[in-house]
Scaffold this active site. Structure first.
Site, PDB file in Angstrom:
ATOM      1  N   GLU A 151       0.833  -1.214   0.000  1.00  0.00           N
ATOM      2  CA  GLU A 151       0.000   0.000   0.000  1.00  0.00           C
ATOM      3  C   GLU A 151       0.865   1.262   0.000  1.00  0.00           C
ATOM      4  O   GLU A 151       0.792   2.085   0.921  1.00  0.00           O
ATOM      5  CB  GLU A 151      -0.957  -0.024   1.194  1.00  0.00           C
ATOM      6  CG  GLU A 151      -1.953  -1.150   1.116  1.00  0.00           C
ATOM      7  CD  GLU A 151      -3.047  -1.081   2.190  1.00  0.00           C
ATOM      8  OE1 GLU A 151      -2.809  -0.451   3.227  1.00  0.00           O
ATOM      9  OE2 GLU A 151      -4.125  -1.661   1.986  1.00  0.00           O
ATOM     10  N   GLU A 304      -6.366  -7.841  -0.801  1.00  0.00           N
ATOM     11  CA  GLU A 304      -6.712  -7.865   0.626  1.00  0.00           C
ATOM     12  C   GLU A 304      -8.180  -7.519   0.789  1.00  0.00           C
ATOM     13  O   GLU A 304      -8.701  -6.624   0.106  1.00  0.00           O
ATOM     14  CB  GLU A 304      -5.933  -6.815   1.415  1.00  0.00           C
ATOM     15  CG  GLU A 304      -4.484  -7.116   1.648  1.00  0.00           C
ATOM     16  CD  GLU A 304      -3.839  -6.030   2.496  1.00  0.00           C
ATOM     17  OE1 GLU A 304      -4.556  -5.359   3.278  1.00  0.00           O
ATOM     18  OE2 GLU A 304      -2.634  -5.829   2.373  1.00  0.00           O
TER      19      GLU A 304
HETATM   20  C1  GAL Z   1      -4.108  -2.933   4.997  1.00  0.00           C
HETATM   21  C2  GAL Z   1      -2.693  -3.416   5.092  1.00  0.00           C
HETATM   22  C3  GAL Z   1      -2.580  -4.740   5.806  1.00  0.00           C
HETATM   23  C4  GAL Z   1      -3.423  -4.759   7.040  1.00  0.00           C
HETATM   24  C5  GAL Z   1      -4.839  -4.387   6.675  1.00  0.00           C
HETATM   25  C6  GAL Z   1      -5.781  -4.409   7.830  1.00  0.00           C
HETATM   26  O1  GAL Z   1      -4.146  -1.576   4.845  1.00  0.00           O
HETATM   27  O2  GAL Z   1      -2.104  -3.525   3.836  1.00  0.00           O
HETATM   28  O3  GAL Z   1      -1.225  -4.981   6.117  1.00  0.00           O
HETATM   29  O4  GAL Z   1      -2.898  -3.854   7.965  1.00  0.00           O
HETATM   30  O5  GAL Z   1      -4.863  -3.100   6.135  1.00  0.00           O
HETATM   31  O6  GAL Z   1      -7.093  -4.088   7.454  1.00  0.00           O
END
Ligand code: GAL
Length: 685
Positions: A151, A304
């Site tokens: 990110e 994710e």
């Molecule tokens: C994202 C991040 C992950 C984790 C996730 C939690 O922003 O890339 O590592 O922290 O959020 O929701």
């Protein structure tokens, strides 16, 4: 050669952080992943301190052991460069690698992401650890793709950043004179004598220079992209084959992803729709359309998402497994070839202890994990859609610099966020099941019946020429409020706006008017729409017809209805000249929907399954039709409608639902779809 996506199925899995667990847990993880149908995990995202415990001393064997175990279990790896979270030693030895806020506060370690994208020392160390990982594992059979950083979204105002910003500005403008011109430094005595005097937009006594602020946004986006590019280049020294990506964040304000797209072999995105937001999944569809459109419709990866709560919201509503499944399948419907979660095993320690996972703390015998297994089985059945694309008749234009410029300091209203406007324009399209692509204003517009530009605040000559040519070729163009107001340096175009497209619209705006609470009345013309009254709220452009062919479809009420704003009496709000429309104000949802639906109908846009109940989303991907029931009620779908939406003869079509293997023909009664359930129908083969 362009690296291609290596997996034959929709990939399923998530972030895997084995460094947070004892070795004894790793084997159990692999066994449980296999049972859940996991095919892909992202490893190493936050492993820098374990991989390089001291500067220049690498410990990679543990990671090899993890990769070996995963490979033996048939699970592929998306291997990350661990550059998102430098070890404390980097900040301790080199404080100048730590980012500084616009207020001059230097951020420190003890969390994550504490680096300046512009720091040469950070970049050198990031490349060193990237090299070590790439060299060691480029040939490892588990690795199918690479994941640069995480990110990318850091911003820095330090002296290190100031130095890099000056270099970037030198390339853009060539001379301090040209910079002074572009930044209009005649205003408020800001003229620079030399590059050394130029700074990032740090906290200042009063409003900062908008051109400087916009350039700093562009610079920050380019710096982040540079990190991605240079780590990718190091990977490419060791691996010419496998795709390289980084996880984007949809409509993320700090990076112009449209300008990054060429550097990504495959687009990957992280998505955390808020279960408390009733329109979250409509907006999620828009984000997915953006992500899919970044590389011209190429399938993308949901890198994710969350099975339930996230732990970082103040009041963190969880979601049901059914909702998680619906969200995941929605991503596939909009072009995803992977559904991945953060993270595989719920953390035991650290700030993400309360973040949901595929394997909850309470173990595999849980509702959440049962949902994960069900989803794994569902995705395995969707192999026929892997690699397939969709097509849209409508393009929504989206432009990061327009967003940045319109959201700057000292603009007429803070109630006109371009992203909110884009979402407001997208919702009636989603409701009507109109497929859209989300395209940059300089993007290819051929083939679209209609182009909607809800919030194109910044228009330069190139964009104006492009849109003019599109309309001249027969396309329908609908422009939104506060459009075409500034140029690439945030200077106001002179004359009525959108100045560069006034001839196309046959209309123009002479004043930008934030409105008192409660809005002001406007009236439909009574022929195309209405008759009836509309309350324009928050903002209106004082527009007028400028050509005899221009129709005024919605106009503000007469002067006596507009106390204090009498001079706006009768001003145009919605105009149309042939296929060129202007919507100069913020309309109530239903009225905006009426305008957009009319413009699209006139353009010949034909959405599928018009008869299905509201809240039923329909998207076509390749030869598959995804029907997603977002409602809380069972709905009934006409099978002939499904056949038509797949361009099949409704009289003879034989369809299969890929998820259940159930077959139906048009002689069957309608097919029932339970609340939050999904149907993926294809012609039976
Ligand atoms: C994202 C991040 C992950 C984790 C996730 C939690 O922003 O890339 O590592 O922290 O959020 O929701």
């Amino acid at each position: 050669m362009t690296p291609t996506w290596p997996l034959p199925t929709i990939a399923f899995g998530g972030d895997y952080n084995p460094e947070q667990w004892d070795r004894s847990v790793w084997r159990e993880d692999v066994a449980l992943m296999q049972r859940a149908g996991v095919t892909l995990v992202t490893v190493g995202v936050f492993s820098w301190a374990r991989l390089e415990p001291e500067p220049g001393r690498f410990e990679l064997d543990w990671l090899r052991e993890v990769l070996d175990l995963l490979h033996a279990g048939g699970i592929a790896v998306d291997l990350a460069t661990p550059t998102a979270s430098p070890p404390p030693w980097l900040g301790a030895l080199h404080p100048e690698t730590l980012p500084v806020t616009s207020d001059g506060v230097r951020l420190t370690w003890g969390s994550r992401n504490q680096f300046s994208p512009s720091s040469p020392v950070y970049r050198e160390r990031a490349l060193a650890v990237t090299r070590a990982v790439a060299q060691a594992f480029a040939d490892h059979p588990a690795v199918v793709m690479w994941h640069v950083g995480n990110e990318l979204g850091q911003v820095d105002h330090s002296d290190v950043a100031a130095h890099a910003f000056r270099r970037w500005l030198t390339e853009r403008y060539g001379s301090v004179e040209a910079l002074n011109e572009a930044w209009a430094t005649a205003v408020w005595s800001q003229g620079y004598r030399s590059w050394e005097e130029v700074q990032p937009p740090r906290t200042a006594p009063y409003h900062r220079n908008p051109a400087q602020a916009l350039d700093f946004r562009r610079f920050t986006s380019d710096e982040l992209r540079a990190l991605y590019r240079e780590q990718k280049a190091v990977i490419r020294e060791h691996d010419a084959q496998r795709p390289v990506t980084t996880n984007l964040m949809g409509f993320f304000a700090l990076a112009d992803y449209a300008s990054w797209a060429d550097d990504l072999d495959v687009v990957a995105d992280d998505a955390y729709p808020d279960p408390a937001d009733p329109r979250a999944l409509t907006d999620a569809a828009l984000t997915q359309d953006l992500v899919r459109s970044l590389r011209g419709g190429q399938p993308w990866l949901l890198m994710e998402s969350a099975t339930s709560g996230v732990g970082w919201r103040a009041h963190d509503l969880t979601k049901s497994p059914a909702r998680s499944r619906l969200e995941s399948l929605q991503a596939v419907a909009h072009g995803a070839d992977a559904v991945c979660f953060f993270q595989w095993r719920q953390a035991r320690s650290g700030p993400e202890r309360f973040h949901s996972a595929m394997l909850p703390t309470a173990g595999p015998d849980t509702a959440v994990h049962a949902g994960v297994r069900r989803l794994g089985a569902d995705l395995a059945r969707l192999a026929p859609v892997v690699g397939t694309r969709s097509s849209a008749q409508v393009a929504l234009l989206w432009d990061w610099p327009s967003w940045w410029a319109a959201r700057g300091e000292a603009v007429p209203t803070d109630r006109l966020d371009p992203l909110d406007t884009l979402r407001a324009w997208h919702r009636p399209l989603w409701d009507a099941r109109v497929a859209v692509d989300v395209v940059a204003p300089t993007g290819d517009l051929t083939g679209y019946r209609a182009v909607l530009a809800p919030a194109l605040h910044l228009i330069d000559d190139e964009v104006a020429a492009h849109l003019r040519a599109y309309v001249a070729a027969g396309g329908t163009l609908v422009l939104g409020p506060f459009t075409g107001v500034v140029d690439a340096s945030t200077h106001l175009h002179q004359g009525r706006t959108p100045a560069l497209l006034g001839d196309v619209l046959g209309a123009g705006v002479q004043e930008h008017v934030p409105l008192p609470d409660g809005g002001i009345p406007a009236r439909w013309d009574g022929s195309t729409f209405g008759p009836g009254e509309v309350l324009v709220h928050d903002f209106v452009g004082h527009a007028e017809a400028l050509s005899p062919e221009t129709e005024v479809l919605l106009a503000l009420g007469p002067a006596q209805d507009l106390p204090g704003l009498e001079h706006l009496g009768g001003a145009a709000v919605v105009t149309r000249r042939g296929a060129a429309w202007l919507v100069a104000g913020v309309l109530p949802e239903g009225d905006l929907a009426a305008v957009l639906h009319r413009a699209l109908a006139d353009a010949g846009v034909t959405p599928p399954l018009l008869g299905a109940p509201a809240g039923v989303e329909v998207t076509r991907r390749g030869d598959a039709l995804f029907v997603l029931n977002h409602t809380r009620a069972e709905v009934h779908l006409d099978i002939a409608d499904l056949a038509r939406a797949l361009d099949l003869d409704p009289a003879s079509a034989l369809l299969t639902d890929l998820l259940t293997a159930r077959q139906f023909t048009t002689t069957d009664t309608a097919v029932a779809l339970a609340p939050q359930d999904v149907l993926v129908s294809m012609e039976t083969r």
